[in-house]
Design an enzyme around this catalytic site. Structure first.
Site: not given
Ligand code: AGP
Length: 589
Positions: A2, A27, A71, A95-96, A462, A466, A469, A485, A584
């Site tokens: 958060c 966040r 969040w 936050n936490g 990757e 993308k 998400e 397999h 993020k």
């Molecule tokens: C990436 O598109 C995601 N938002 C997420 O997987 C991110 O890479 C992951 O949470 C790691 O974040 P960081 O690089 O800030 O540690």
């Protein structure tokens, strides 16, 4: 993950808090709230939804306040669960995650106390209120003693209307002085203003913002002085510059950040100590999460192929509970764009306890990871506003390939040059725009698959992340040779499959996988640096990228995949910058 913010000063607090919350919205954006004090009473305004939902509060009176953008972790997305939370005379934002919240809440309930939310954070307000004896700082210190878990807190109380007390344990917190007042926030951009002096709290420390004075205290409430932190200029403010979304803009920024993110690591550079460590390195462990984990996999491919040094890559949340073996001569590389990912930080703490040397690759100069690492190599990706990582991934690869070059040099080997990658990325971004035509095959699909071998597989993984998400489309990145397999059973007519081919000696092997999926009805797309492969009749459409050293190819081959995810997300009516359920920076476990 958060975001919290606080203000004490001459200005009306509401606009300062709301503007700060906009900066922290990356966040978490499930719900939002502020609490304001006008010297006589504390007023709480909170809503579900984005920060803009509390814009009507911008005109509220009061020059002391705290704010929060959420969040959800404990408790659903409801107004009752939105912060700030209050009990008796105490109001706070958090936050936490409090791991022993249920136990502590049970104790409160047994005392007949009532709760208005399902959150763990509200328990903290009860603990502080129950020990408040006229000194908010002491009550916060006492009330947080029994907490297990992570917290960054900003706390107010009715009896001390000109004061905000903060506490930090394993969640980031910045406090500082600006020209018009005192601020506290989860990160620098929300606290920074022209001429501000900012400080990063460490675990177990407290801060008190009172009137015009900012005080810091250690865990025993002894007053301490702290060194200010350096931070990027405040003109690094988000600006769409005509783009529809930050993600599309940040893909275009990839070429620029590549040239900035190359690190010069040698005996006579600013990384001379790290170079000496590389000279003794016999084994590399990489810890990271999500996209950063994928950049770690790409680094492994380059380290082992170029340097012939063994490297393993671990999902940080597995590493920290996996009782890892860390033999002498092990270098641990932690990769984290935010430098605040709880699992990565925990993995690093464990590796440090076991004597490992830690090199951090991160994009945020004052982050928690920088304070744990022995060496920090900064990616120069600039602020990445979109939750989905794009330019920061490519920047991580450039920094990691710089480490590979230096490691090779310590072994008397010559790594391929990274010099031309930025210009190649320029070309890749331009040609990647063509994948927009692929979107109809993905927007309506039930699932999608991305396949490759070696580095191509990691780029495929990757690309799959993308797409998942930001398009919410089930997808898998898969070893091309592994499909037969089991997973091949999922391929049916019209299933979109993207193949990545950048290494010539195994191109025909991945082409075989293309034939296998095509024979079962798949619609095949190809990302490759070999134009001749695009003529294959089984390929519906292709994106050609420049040919670069195959060990480095994900830095280019991922670009069409990033673009595909973006356009598919838009086609599906999503906001690619703020995907549902995500944030993020995942600063909780
Ligand atoms: C990436 O598109 C995601 N938002 C997420 O997987 C991110 O890479 C992951 O949470 C790691 O974040 P960081 O690089 O800030 O540690």
């Amino acid at each position: 993950m958060c975001g919290i913010v606080g203000y004490v000063g001459k200005r009306r607090a509401a606009p300062v808090l709301i503007d700060g919350l906009y900066e922290l919205e990356y966040r978490g954006y499930d719900s939002v709230g502020i609490a304001l004090s006008d010297g006589k009473r504390l007023k709480i305004i909170k809503k579900t939804g984005r920060v803009q939902e509390i814009e009507p509060a911008r005109e509220e009176r009061g020059n002391v306040g705290i704010g929060h953008t959420r969040w959800a972790t404990h408790g659903g997305v409801t107004e009752r669960n939105a912060h700030p939370h209050a009990f008796k005379n105490i109001v706070l934002v958090h936050n936490g995650i409090i791991e022993n919240a249920a136990f502590l809440k049970e104790e409160c309930l047994e005392r007949g106390e009532t709760f208005s939310s399902e959150t763990d954070s509200e328990v903290i307000a009860h603990l502080i209120a129950n020990v408040y004896r006229g000194d908010l700082l002491k009550a916060v210190a006492e009330g947080t003693k029994r907490l297990v878990g992570s917290y960054a807190l900003a706390v107010m109380c009715i009896e001390e209307p000109d004061t905000v007390v903060c506490a930090r344990m394993r969640s980031p917190l910045i406090a500082g002085k600006g020209k018009d007042g005192l601020v506290v926030a989860s990160d620098v951009p929300a606290a920074a203003e022209e001429g501000a002096t900012l400080f990063a709290l460490s675990d177990g420390e407290f801060a008190k913002l009172k009137g015009e004075d900012l005080f810091f205290y250690d865990a025993s409430l002894h007053e301490i002085s702290k060194e200010p932190i350096e931070f990027d200029p405040v003109d690094d403010v988000p600006d769409l510059k005509g783009y529809r979304h930050y993600m599309r803009k940040e893909i275009d920024e990839i070429p620029k950040v590549l040239s900035l993110s190359q690190a010069k690591i040698s005996r006579n550079s600013c990384f001379s100590d790290f170079y000496e460590v590389l000279c003794q390195t016999k084994y590399i462990q990489i810890v990271a999460c999500g996209t950063a984990y994928h950049s770690g996999l790409c680094a492994k491919e380059a380290i082992e192929r170029i340097c012939r040094v063994p490297a393993d890559v671990y999902v940080a949340s597995e590493y920290r509970y996996g009782d890892p073996l860390i033999p002498d001569g092990t270098l641990v590389i932690a990769i984290s764009q935010s430098g605040e990912t709880a699992d990565t930080l925990a993995a690093v703490r464990l590796a440090k306890e076991r004597g490992a040397y830690i090199a951090a690759v991160t994009n945020v100069t004052y982050s928690s990871l920088t304070r744990l690492a022995d060496t920090v190599l900064y990616t120069k990706a600039g602020r990445e506003i979109a939750v989905a990582a794009t330019k920061s991934f490519n920047a991580q690869l450039m920094t990691l390939y710089s480490i590979v070059s230096a490691l090779a040099a310590t072994l008397g080997k010559e790594a391929p040059s990274v010099g031309g990658l930025s210009a190649m990325a320029e070309s890749a971004v331009i040609t990647a725009e063509s994948v927009r035509s692929w979107t109809p095959h993905f927007a309506g699909a039930k699932s999608a698959y991305f396949i490759g071998r070696g580095a191509d597989r990691y780029a495929a993984m990757e690309g799959s992340l993308k797409l998942k998400e930001i398009s919410y489309l089930p997808s898998e990145g898969y070893a091309a040779g592994e499909l037969k397999h089991g997973t091949l059973a999922l391929i049916e007519k019209g299933t979109p499959v993207v193949a990545v081919i950048t290494r010539r000696e195994i191109a025909d092997k991945t082409m075989s996988a293309i034939h296998e999926v095509y024979a079962r009805g798949a619609t095949v797309f190809l990302v490759t640096c070999f134009p001749e492969l695009c003529k294959t009749p089984e390929v519906t459409a292709s994106a050609v990228i420049p040919e670069c050293p195959p060990e480095y190819s994900p830095i280019l081959s991922v670009i069409p995949l990033q673009m595909l995810a973006y356009y598919t997300s838009v086609a599906r009516g999503n906001n690619p910058d703020k995907p549902r359920n995500l944030a993020k920076s995942v600063t909780v476990e």
